[in-house]
Design a protein around this motif. Structure first.
Motif, PDB file in Angstrom:
ATOM      1  N   ASN A  40       0.847  -1.182   0.000  1.00 33.57           N
ATOM      2  CA  ASN A  40       0.000   0.000   0.000  1.00 33.57           C
ATOM      3  C   ASN A  40       0.888   1.239   0.000  1.00 33.57           C
ATOM      4  N   ASP A  41       0.291   2.344  -0.324  1.00 34.82           N
ATOM      5  CA  ASP A  41       1.001   3.624  -0.361  1.00 34.82           C
ATOM      6  C   ASP A  41      -0.026   4.714  -0.085  1.00 34.82           C
ATOM      7  N   ARG A  42       0.242   5.493   0.925  1.00 40.14           N
ATOM      8  CA  ARG A  42      -0.666   6.560   1.320  1.00 40.14           C
ATOM      9  C   ARG A  42      -2.090   6.025   1.490  1.00 40.14           C
ATOM     10  N   THR A  43      -2.178   4.984   2.281  1.00 38.67           N
ATOM     11  CA  THR A  43      -3.482   4.384   2.534  1.00 38.67           C
ATOM     12  C   THR A  43      -4.034   4.875   3.875  1.00 38.67           C
ATOM     13  N   LYS A  44      -5.340   4.887   3.968  1.00 42.89           N
ATOM     14  CA  LYS A  44      -6.008   5.343   5.179  1.00 42.89           C
ATOM     15  C   LYS A  44      -5.938   4.258   6.252  1.00 42.89           C
ATOM     16  N   VAL A  45      -5.576   4.674   7.470  1.00 41.25           N
ATOM     17  CA  VAL A  45      -5.531   3.786   8.625  1.00 41.25           C
ATOM     18  C   VAL A  45      -6.521   4.324   9.651  1.00 41.25           C
ATOM     19  N   ILE A  46      -7.378   3.436  10.143  1.00 38.79           N
ATOM     20  CA  ILE A  46      -8.382   3.834  11.134  1.00 38.79           C
ATOM     21  C   ILE A  46      -8.062   3.144  12.456  1.00 38.79           C
ATOM     22  N   GLU A  47      -7.914   3.938  13.495  1.00 41.65           N
ATOM     23  CA  GLU A  47      -7.629   3.428  14.838  1.00 41.65           C
ATOM     24  C   GLU A  47      -8.933   2.987  15.507  1.00 41.65           C
ATOM     25  N   SER A  48      -8.820   2.232  16.578  1.00 41.44           N
ATOM     26  CA  SER A  48     -10.002   1.716  17.280  1.00 41.44           C
ATOM     27  C   SER A  48     -10.902   2.826  17.829  1.00 41.44           C
ATOM     28  N   ASP A  49     -10.313   3.990  18.100  1.00 39.47           N
ATOM     29  CA  ASP A  49     -11.118   5.094  18.620  1.00 39.47           C
ATOM     30  C   ASP A  49     -11.769   5.935  17.515  1.00 39.47           C
ATOM     31  N   GLY A  50     -11.600   5.514  16.252  1.00 37.97           N
ATOM     32  CA  GLY A  50     -12.193   6.223  15.128  1.00 37.97           C
ATOM     33  C   GLY A  50     -11.258   7.228  14.469  1.00 37.97           C
ATOM     34  N   HIS A  51     -10.176   7.584  15.155  1.00 35.81           N
ATOM     35  CA  HIS A  51      -9.187   8.507  14.596  1.00 35.81           C
ATOM     36  C   HIS A  51      -8.547   7.853  13.368  1.00 35.81           C
ATOM     37  N   SER A  52      -8.312   8.644  12.321  1.00 36.63           N
ATOM     38  CA  SER A  52      -7.682   8.088  11.118  1.00 36.63           C
ATOM     39  C   SER A  52      -6.498   8.936  10.694  1.00 36.63           C
ATOM     40  N   TRP A  53      -5.612   8.316   9.942  1.00 33.58           N
ATOM     41  CA  TRP A  53      -4.422   8.972   9.419  1.00 33.58           C
ATOM     42  C   TRP A  53      -4.012   8.261   8.132  1.00 33.58           C
ATOM     43  N   MET A  54      -3.109   8.856   7.393  1.00 33.31           N
ATOM     44  CA  MET A  54      -2.642   8.280   6.121  1.00 33.31           C
ATOM     45  C   MET A  54      -1.179   7.845   6.274  1.00 33.31           C
ATOM     46  N   THR A  55      -0.857   6.674   5.721  1.00 34.91           N
ATOM     47  CA  THR A  55       0.539   6.261   5.720  1.00 34.91           C
ATOM     48  C   THR A  55       1.320   7.210   4.819  1.00 34.91           C
ATOM     49  N   ARG A  56       2.626   7.344   5.072  1.00 34.47           N
ATOM     50  CA  ARG A  56       3.425   8.349   4.369  1.00 34.47           C
ATOM     51  C   ARG A  56       4.241   7.825   3.196  1.00 34.47           C
ATOM     52  N   GLU A  57       4.438   6.521   3.148  1.00 36.10           N
ATOM     53  CA  GLU A  57       5.309   5.982   2.114  1.00 36.10           C
ATOM     54  C   GLU A  57       4.819   4.611   1.658  1.00 36.10           C
ATOM     55  N   PRO A  58       5.353   4.142   0.535  1.00 31.03           N
ATOM     56  CA  PRO A  58       5.004   2.798   0.091  1.00 31.03           C
ATOM     57  C   PRO A  58       5.467   1.763   1.114  1.00 31.03           C
ATOM     58  N   ALA A  59       4.684   0.713   1.271  1.00 33.27           N
ATOM     59  CA  ALA A  59       5.030  -0.352   2.207  1.00 33.27           C
ATOM     60  C   ALA A  59       4.694  -1.706   1.607  1.00 33.27           C
ATOM     61  N   ILE A  60       5.578  -2.662   1.855  1.00 36.77           N
ATOM     62  CA  ILE A  60       5.358  -4.056   1.484  1.00 36.77           C
ATOM     63  C   ILE A  60       5.068  -4.807   2.782  1.00 36.77           C
ATOM     64  N   CYS A  61       3.945  -5.517   2.808  1.00 37.02           N
ATOM     65  CA  CYS A  61       3.469  -6.177   4.026  1.00 37.02           C
ATOM     66  C   CYS A  61       3.559  -7.693   3.857  1.00 37.02           C
ATOM     67  N   TYR A  62       4.250  -8.350   4.784  1.00 42.32           N
ATOM     68  CA  TYR A  62       4.468  -9.791   4.722  1.00 42.32           C
ATOM     69  C   TYR A  62       3.749 -10.471   5.886  1.00 42.32           C
ATOM     70  N   PHE A  63       2.843 -11.387   5.555  1.00 44.71           N
ATOM     71  CA  PHE A  63       2.081 -12.129   6.556  1.00 44.71           C
ATOM     72  C   PHE A  63       2.305 -13.620   6.336  1.00 44.71           C
TER      73      PHE A  63
END
Length: 177
Positions: free
Chosen positions: A42-65
């Motif tokens: 993802n890149d500059r994706t919206k993140v929503i916290e449990s309290d409803g607060h949201s923010w955008m990631t700042r850079e591209p990220a590769i996620c490994y699960f």
């Protein structure tokens, strides 16, 4: 277990041991999806916290699960190199109906710098939640054993820490984006 198709979108949802939703990453692209491994980006994706607060990631990220290991690894591409953020967590579950990857976050994190030095984070939060949410002793042992595996991967340059891993998957992400 069903796995997502490469090129499809998924949400990433982390929960706490008590079942409470912790955080949601709204929009990630699946780069590889099998029953045992999911790699997303993802890149500059919206993140929503449990309290409803949201923010955008700042850079591209590769996620490994990984379905076998109790950690996940996020490689963030920054101007000064690749930074990693590793969450000690349950193995993932993919929910096909919700098009979401889900896991339980167990507080402990490892931050890895471009020179592959690292810091263990949030030990105080782990100790607090271990009591508050009554983590079973078995979970405690699994997490610390998996922390040793994760540190071994970092030191040996295995998996997402191997040279070229994040860059190569980022190139694949650009073909979808």
């Amino acid at each position: 277990m069903v796995s997502p198709n490469a090129g499809s979108k998924m949400m990433i949802q982390s929960y706490k041991h008590n079942g409470q939703l912790h955080r949601i990453w709204k929009n990630s692209v699946v780069l590889k999806g099998t029953e045992s491994i999911i790699i997303g980006a993802n890149d500059r994706t919206k993140v929503i916290e449990s309290d409803g607060h949201s923010w955008m990631t700042r850079e591209p990220a590769i996620c490994y699960f990984d379905a076998k290991h109790w950690f996940n690894i996020i490689g963030m591409l920054r101007d000064d190199g690749i930074h990693y953020y590793c969450n000690l967590s349950s193995p993932f579950v993919y929910d096909e109906g919700a098009e979401s990857l889900k896991y339980i976050d167990y507080d402990l994190d490892v931050k890895v710098f471009p020179d592959m030095t690292f810091n263990l984070l949030d030990e105080d939060e782990y100790e607090e939640n271990k009591v508050l949410m009554k983590y079973p002793e078995e979970i405690h042992h699994i997490l610390y054993q998996q922390l040793e595996v994760l540190i071994h991967w970092i030191r040996q340059g295995k998996g997402p820490f191997s040279p070229g891993f994040v860059d190569d998957w980022y190139e694949m992400y650009l073909t979808y984006h």
